[in-house]
Structures are given as C-alpha cells and as structure tokens.
Design a protein around this motif. Structure first.
Motif, PDB file in Angstrom:
ATOM      1  N   LEU A 190      29.224  41.222  24.575  1.00  0.00           N
ATOM      2  CA  LEU A 190      29.296  42.552  25.095  1.00  0.00           C
ATOM      3  C   LEU A 190      30.699  43.112  25.507  1.00  0.00           C
ATOM      4  O   LEU A 190      31.173  43.902  24.385  1.00  0.00           O
ATOM      5  CB  LEU A 190      28.201  43.140  26.270  1.00  0.00           C
ATOM      6  CG  LEU A 190      26.627  41.888  25.056  1.00  0.00           C
ATOM      7  CD1 LEU A 190      25.486  43.220  25.967  1.00  0.00           C
ATOM      8  CD2 LEU A 190      26.818  42.818  23.476  1.00  0.00           C
ATOM      9  N   MET A 191      31.385  42.953  25.935  1.00  0.00           N
ATOM     10  CA  MET A 191      32.163  43.135  27.166  1.00  0.00           C
ATOM     11  C   MET A 191      33.381  43.288  26.158  1.00  0.00           C
ATOM     12  O   MET A 191      34.458  44.458  25.856  1.00  0.00           O
ATOM     13  CB  MET A 191      32.442  42.801  28.343  1.00  0.00           C
ATOM     14  CG  MET A 191      31.182  43.459  29.425  1.00  0.00           C
ATOM     15  SD  MET A 191      31.584  41.739  31.085  1.00  0.00           S
ATOM     16  CE  MET A 191      33.211  42.529  30.905  1.00  0.00           C
ATOM     17  N   ASN A 192      33.644  41.549  25.575  1.00  0.00           N
ATOM     18  CA  ASN A 192      34.971  41.746  24.187  1.00  0.00           C
ATOM     19  C   ASN A 192      34.586  42.718  23.066  1.00  0.00           C
ATOM     20  O   ASN A 192      35.633  43.556  22.931  1.00  0.00           O
ATOM     21  CB  ASN A 192      34.689  40.134  23.611  1.00  0.00           C
ATOM     22  CG  ASN A 192      35.342  38.937  24.264  1.00  0.00           C
ATOM     23  OD1 ASN A 192      36.518  40.020  25.065  1.00  0.00           O
ATOM     24  ND2 ASN A 192      34.966  38.140  24.813  1.00  0.00           N
ATOM     25  N   ALA A 222      39.731  41.529  24.072  1.00  0.00           N
ATOM     26  CA  ALA A 222      40.176  41.844  25.674  1.00  0.00           C
ATOM     27  C   ALA A 222      40.655  40.810  25.979  1.00  0.00           C
ATOM     28  O   ALA A 222      41.310  40.273  27.069  1.00  0.00           O
ATOM     29  CB  ALA A 222      39.132  42.204  25.995  1.00  0.00           C
ATOM     30  N   GLY A 223      39.801  39.220  25.557  1.00  0.00           N
ATOM     31  CA  GLY A 223      39.947  38.292  26.284  1.00  0.00           C
ATOM     32  C   GLY A 223      39.255  37.821  27.369  1.00  0.00           C
ATOM     33  O   GLY A 223      39.212  37.311  28.405  1.00  0.00           O
ATOM     34  N   PHE A 224      37.492  39.020  27.493  1.00  0.00           N
ATOM     35  CA  PHE A 224      36.780  38.085  28.741  1.00  0.00           C
ATOM     36  C   PHE A 224      35.528  37.470  28.157  1.00  0.00           C
ATOM     37  O   PHE A 224      34.732  37.237  27.083  1.00  0.00           O
ATOM     38  CB  PHE A 224      35.864  39.663  29.344  1.00  0.00           C
ATOM     39  CG  PHE A 224      36.250  40.369  28.722  1.00  0.00           C
ATOM     40  CD1 PHE A 224      37.070  40.859  30.787  1.00  0.00           C
ATOM     41  CD2 PHE A 224      37.127  41.985  27.841  1.00  0.00           C
ATOM     42  CE1 PHE A 224      36.916  42.053  30.960  1.00  0.00           C
ATOM     43  CE2 PHE A 224      37.311  42.754  29.478  1.00  0.00           C
ATOM     44  CZ  PHE A 224      37.347  42.751  30.039  1.00  0.00           C
ATOM     45  N   GLU A 225      36.352  35.357  27.984  1.00  0.00           N
ATOM     46  CA  GLU A 225      35.500  34.459  28.006  1.00  0.00           C
ATOM     47  C   GLU A 225      35.813  33.198  28.817  1.00  0.00           C
ATOM     48  O   GLU A 225      37.222  34.314  29.783  1.00  0.00           O
ATOM     49  CB  GLU A 225      35.524  34.616  26.634  1.00  0.00           C
ATOM     50  CG  GLU A 225      37.508  34.068  25.905  1.00  0.00           C
ATOM     51  CD  GLU A 225      38.307  33.504  25.020  1.00  0.00           C
ATOM     52  OE1 GLU A 225      37.584  33.713  24.260  1.00  0.00           O
ATOM     53  OE2 GLU A 225      39.529  33.854  24.934  1.00  0.00           O
ATOM     54  N   ILE A 226      35.221  32.342  28.984  1.00  0.00           N
ATOM     55  CA  ILE A 226      35.626  30.879  29.392  1.00  0.00           C
ATOM     56  C   ILE A 226      35.890  30.277  28.946  1.00  0.00           C
ATOM     57  O   ILE A 226      35.061  30.042  27.575  1.00  0.00           O
ATOM     58  CB  ILE A 226      34.138  31.080  30.474  1.00  0.00           C
ATOM     59  CG1 ILE A 226      32.908  31.083  29.607  1.00  0.00           C
ATOM     60  CG2 ILE A 226      34.344  31.888  31.314  1.00  0.00           C
ATOM     61  CD1 ILE A 226      31.567  30.163  30.422  1.00  0.00           C
TER      62      ILE A 226
END
Length: 419
Positions: free
Chosen positions: A363-365, A376-380
């Motif tokens: 959701l942030m992405n 954005a790259g908000f990931e793991i």
C-alpha cells in the motif's frame, strides 16, 4: 516425518491452543506485532534508502565542485576578506596538474529573472547555466527530445540551448517537438536543440536542471559578458581514484594561483559528492542496525510472553502430563509436544504478521507511486522473509524449551497430588 503427519498430534496441539482462546489470542498478538514491526521497519528502511538515494542518482558520486569565497586570512599583502574569482586558466592548470581527473567542466550561472524565458505568448521563470559538453558525464540527464551540447556548439559559440522538461511543458504543447524552434532567454534568442529531464533529485548545482536553460559555456561568456571568470568548476575522478585526492590537490593549486593562504579554510568552497554519498551509506548502515535491534527486541518480548503462557499451560496440565507418564509416555514425547505447541502458536501469529506487513508495504508503494510517479521500493526480499521465518521458528522453539523441561520432569506422583 511420522510426527509431522501425525493427525492426532496436530489435533491435540490445536485443542491445547484453543482451550483458552482469549489467552492464546493475546499471547499470539505479541508475536504478531513483533514480526509485523520488524518487517515493516525493514521494508520502510529499504524504501527510504531508495528515496534518499535518488538524490544522488543524477550526479556522479566520484565528483567534486570548487567555487570561490572571500578570504578569511591576510596573505602576501592581500587583506582579509578579499573577493576573488575562479577563471578559465584555473581549469587548464587543474587539468594539466592533476592526472587523476577524468572530466573537468567550468560553469557559469545567471540570476533568475521574472518570466525571463519566453516562447510566443508563453513564459517561464527559470535559471540559465553555461557548461561544456562533458557536463553530461557529471550530472546525468535523460534526453526527451533532441541532443545535448557538443564540442562544435562550444567552439563556434552557437546560440543553441537545451531546456529542462518543466520549461518544455510550460512553453510547448504536449507531444510537440521543440527542437529547431527559438525561445527568448533574458532578451536573446536561442535555438532549442534538446529537452532533458533528471531522475528526481534533491541535489542540484545552479538550480534544478528541469527548470534551467543550458547554454554552451562560450556562448554564455559572450552573451552575459563574464570575461574569463568561472563561477564553479566541476570535476570527476578516474575509476578507482578517491575524489578526496583530487579535491585536496585542487584546493592547493587554486590557492597558489590566487595568492590565498594555505591555512585559509574559507576562501575555497569545496563540495565532495563522494563524501556525501558515503555519509548517506553510513547513515543507513546505522538505521538498518537500529531497525533490527528494535524489531528483534519487540519480537523477543512477544516470544517471552509465549514462554510464560506455555509455562502456565504446563502447570495447568500437570495431572494430564502425569497420567501420560504413568501409562508409558517417554520424556522426549512430552517435551516435543510442548515445543510443538509453542512453535505452532508462534508460527501462526508470525505468518499473519508477515502477511499483513507485506500488504502494508505494498500500500505504501502504491501511494508513493501515484504521488511521485516512480516505484518507491518499500519492500523486502524473499530471503529476508525466509530469514525472518527461520528466526520466528527458532524463537518459538526456544520459547517452549523451558516449559518443555518443566513438563518432562513431571512424575506420575504429581498427577496424584494434583487430584
């Protein structure tokens, strides 16, 4: 393998966990929240690394910039506070005396005037920058239309320009090719030969490139009558060369050329992009360390809660465990049962926490992509999830270890006492 597919064993585990649903849910929430926070913090840290890293993506990280500032020391008859300026001769001297330099570019800037860029009945307020061809190797720019400056433009002092994407969007219709057309900049007409855009960047030299008109250096010299003065010199090092070496040599040479005291720390302004990039990298090493400390600390608190509840559960089942021992249950069977219950409770809560965390990061992405126009790259990574799952199961087994030893030591006589 037999224990894994033993349906009776799994049924017993689920019965034990669901015997007191409220207590199990509250206990599992500690583990759920711990792993959720760990994954969200890791993914958030990765996203912040990408977002801040974009600030450096437009510039060569092995670059430095030199400009002038009033002196702070009196030297060889010159008073303190003397104004001086870089010049074209400095560029030639630096190039010939510092072999580690890969590219060196003198730069000129013009003060931004109101509505100083015009095309037909449209206008834009933007900056003006004069550079050489090699500047594209220092500040990386993506061409939308046309081309960048070349040596012929500089040598022949052509009245051509490259404009930033925001200038193009204001002055020209969407999809219109502006190359070959003339715009007026500070009262002088220039032919547009290209349009550039940059990767979103918070770092810029002489103004945002997307809001700047770029002219050949020699053309700007003549048009703005700057003589041999240079406002700033940009340099990059050859592969494997630390820019600090070039920076120190450049400072020393410039001070010698302009009669500046060697110990004057103010007269020569230096911006080291490599140093800023290293600072950024070190910052995120610290942030990553802090994330793991906070995340694992929160997770550990949840696991300790599981251990405490399992201890209470064992105490409540003293009679049941004593009877099992009386009818032939082996100690490691009792121990394995308790550890399995702890791992299942921890594992279920952890998997739910990981799933929700990944959903929140997605959701942030989506939010950043819609606002900024890039991922954005908000990931793991997959292996981070695997590692977190392994840690989860390990902590789950450790949480059940103390209660399991307690259960293993229960004797049949304890069942009689319990009754």
């Amino acid at each position: 393998m037999r224990n894994i597919i033993d349906l009776d064993r799994w049924e017993e585990i689920m019965m034990t966990i669901t015997r007191n649903k409220t207590r199990s849910i509250l206990t599992a929430f500690g583990v759920f929240w711990g792993i959720f926070m760990l994954i969200v913090l890791i993914g958030g840290g990765n996203g912040m690394r990408v977002l801040i890293g974009r600030s450096f993506s437009s510039f060569a990280t092995n670059s430095c910039f030199v400009s002038s500032h009033p002196t702070s020391e009196a030297y060889k008859g010159f008073r303190k506070g003397r104004y001086w300026s870089l010049n074209v001769k400095d560029v030639d001297i630096l190039r010939s005396n510092i072999p580690e330099i890969a590219y060196i570019v003198p730069m000129l800037f013009s003060r931004r005037g109101d509505n100083n860029i015009l095309y037909e009945d449209k206008f834009f307020t933007g900056g003006v920058k004069g550079v050489m061809k090699d500047y594209e190797n220092i500040e990386h720019q993506s061409l939308v239309y046309g081309r960048f400056l070349n040596d012929i433009d500089v040598n022949e002092q052509r009245k051509v320009c490259v404009i930033g994407i925001r200038i193009y969007e204001t002055l020209f219709a969407k999809g219109e090719d502006p190359t070959g057309k003339y715009i007026r900049v500070d009262g002088v007409y220039y032919q547009v030969i290209g349009v550039v855009e940059t990767i979103d960047s918070d770092i810029n030299i002489g103004g945002n490139a997307e809001e700047t008109v770029i002219l050949p250096f020699t053309t700007m010299q003549n048009t703005y009558q700057t003589g041999n003065s240079v406002h700033l010199i940009a340099m990059t090092g050859k592969p494997g060369v630390k820019i600090q070496t070039i920076e120190s040599a450049a400072e020393r040479i410039v001070k010698q050329n302009h009669m500046i005291a060697p110990n004057d720390a103010q007269a020569v302004l230096l911006i080291n992009a490599e140093k800023l990039y290293k600072l950024y990298e070190n910052l995120f090493i610290g942030i990553d360390l802090l994330i793991w400390i906070v995340g694992l600390g929160t997770l550990l608190a949840g696991v300790i809660g599981v251990s405490n509840i399992m201890m209470i559960t064992v105490r409540e089942r003293t009679g049941e465990i004593g009877v099992r021992r009386a009818i032939g249950a082996r100690p490691y069977d009792i121990m394995g049962q308790v550890i399995s219950e702890s791992m299942v409770l921890t594992g279920l809560a952890g998997m739910l926490g990981i799933s929700l965390a990944v959903y929140v990061l997605e959701l942030m992405n989506v939010g950043v992509t819609s606002a900024k126009g890039y991922y954005a790259g908000f990931e793991i990574s997959f292996w981070t999830v695997v590692g977190a799952t392994f840690i989860l199961l390990l902590l789950g087994s450790l949480a059940g270890l103390a209660p399991a030893f307690r259960a293993m030591n229960i004797k049949p006589i304890d069942a009689i006492r319990e009754e």
